[in-house]
Enzyme design. Structure first.
Site, PDB file in Angstrom:
ATOM      1  CE1 TYR A  98     -14.934  19.919  -3.943  1.00 42.46           C
ATOM      2  CE2 TYR A  98     -15.732  20.789  -1.820  1.00 42.46           C
ATOM      3  CZ  TYR A  98     -14.800  20.083  -2.591  1.00 42.46           C
ATOM      4  OH  TYR A  98     -13.948  19.168  -1.807  1.00 42.46           O
ATOM      5  CE  LYS A 109     -14.612  16.313  -2.895  1.00 40.86           C
ATOM      6  NZ  LYS A 109     -13.534  14.949  -3.138  1.00 40.86           N
ATOM      7  CB  SER A 155     -16.153  13.444   1.323  1.00 42.08           C
ATOM      8  OG  SER A 155     -17.253  14.267   0.920  1.00 42.08           O
TER       9      SER A 155
END
EC number: 1.1.1.102
Length: 359
Positions: free
Chosen positions: A213, A217, A199
């Site tokens: 983004y 993650k 991650s």
């Protein structure tokens, strides 16, 4: 006995009796301290009994997606240094060939093999399943899967093209789901295995510029927690790695579009080297640790955001309990400084616009 002697004796007896009451809080404190010390020692003694047995990489088959560059390539090299057989998975064939040469330089015996597979792990599950099957036929069952394929974009929410939100979820999330799904059945049958999801610290807290983004993650943690609860009875352990900004081609590409606010916030934690990150995350995966962090900031973030995440040992849970309050105080100062950076940048931008209009 005179009256004065009797009075003196009575006063002495009273002082002795009451002095015990004065000492009682101190005695209780000593008892509590002794109990805590004994409890901590007990935890350290029984912790190894409930922790998973470390995975031996010598002779193990390790599959690394996104293994042609950056952290993925460094992880492959680190595993190869420990005697593993490696399957590198990535889209770019030319980068895969170059990465294979670099990994092979880390061999510790002449039996080791590096296999390269060119495939987009985020597109077609049946294709991913097929290539993983091929890798297992050549190098044996997968002992450890490292999901490192990923991409990033850094821009303000309204500046990110809508399709990029979808693409990041495909690559960063589904690109980890598909390879994991392809190896999990064999791992369950063998009652052993390690799965790592790479991650990011941006997957622990949302930051300016990471509206596309960070969610992709963050999703990996939810997958990892659910998967770990399912797989633990089968002696399969999941690790989520949260590396900070790392000196990779991906970071260089991201820096081209990073907003000023994101750059200033990122500068507060510095940049790590991929080899350094690889050593830490491989060690944690081998040990079966659920969380893998890098550096003091990473440790603090992991303790702060542990929530209902599983722990590998009782001592790990105790450390989180003890440190969480202090770390929350420190985190509030960080958040305040981040808000200040965003506010200053906004004011400067508005002032610049006002000057341009006046001219």
């Amino acid at each position: 006995m005179s009256a004065e002697e009797g009075l003196s004796s009575a006063i002495s007896d009273w002082l002795i009796f009451n002095s015990w009451w004065l000492l009682l809080p101190f005695i209780m404190l000593l008892v509590v301290a002794a109990f805590i010390v004994a409890f901590v020692l007990l935890l350290y003694m029984i912790s190894p009994l409930i922790s998973p047995k470390p995975l031996k990489l010598n002779g193990a088959h390790v599959v690394v997606t996104g293994g042609s560059s950056g952290i993925g390539k460094s992880i492959a090299m680190e595993c190869y240094r420990q005697g593993a057989f490696i399957t590198l998975v990535a889209r770019d064939e030319s980068k895969l060939v170059q990465a294979k040469k670099e990994v092979e330089k880390c061999a510790i015996n002449d039996k080791q093999v590096v296999l390269c597979i060119s495939v987009d792990v985020s597109k077609d599950y049946s294709q991913v399943e097929s290539v993983i099957k091929q890798a297992q036929e050549k190098l044996g069952p997968v002992d450890m899967l490292v999901n490192c394929a990923g991409t990033s974009v850094s821009a303000k929410f309204e500046d990110v093209e809508v399709d990029r939100f979808r693409r990041l979820m495909e690559v960063n999330y589904l690109g980890s789901v598909y390879p994991t799904r392809a190896v999990i059945t064999t791992m369950k049958e063998r009652r052993m295995g390690r799965i790592m999801f790479v991650s990011s610290q941006a997957g622990q807290l949302g930051l300016f510029g990471y509206t596309a983004y960070s969610p992709s993650k963050f999703a990996l943690r939810g997958l990892a927690e659910s998967l770990q609860m399912e797989m633990k009875p089968y002696n399969i352990y999941v690790t989520v790695a949260y590396p900070p900004d790392t000196d990779t081609p991906g970071l260089a590409e991201e820096n081209r579009t990073r907003p000023l606010e994101t750059k200033m916030i990122s500068e507060t934690s510095g940049v790590s080297q991929p080899d350094q990150v690889a050593k830490i995350v491989v060690k944690d995966a081998v040990q079966g640790n659920f969380t893998s962090s890098v550096g003091p900031d990473g440790y603090m973030l992991s303790a702060l955001t542990c929530g209902m995440s599983p722990v590998t040992s009782i001592t790990e849970g105790l450390q989180q309990i003890v440190t969480m309050g202090l770390f929350r105080i420190i985190a509030l100062f960080y958040l305040g400084s981040f808000d200040s950076i965003v506010r200053r940048c906004m004011i400067q931008r508005e002032q610049s616009k006002a000057v341009d209009k006046s001219e």
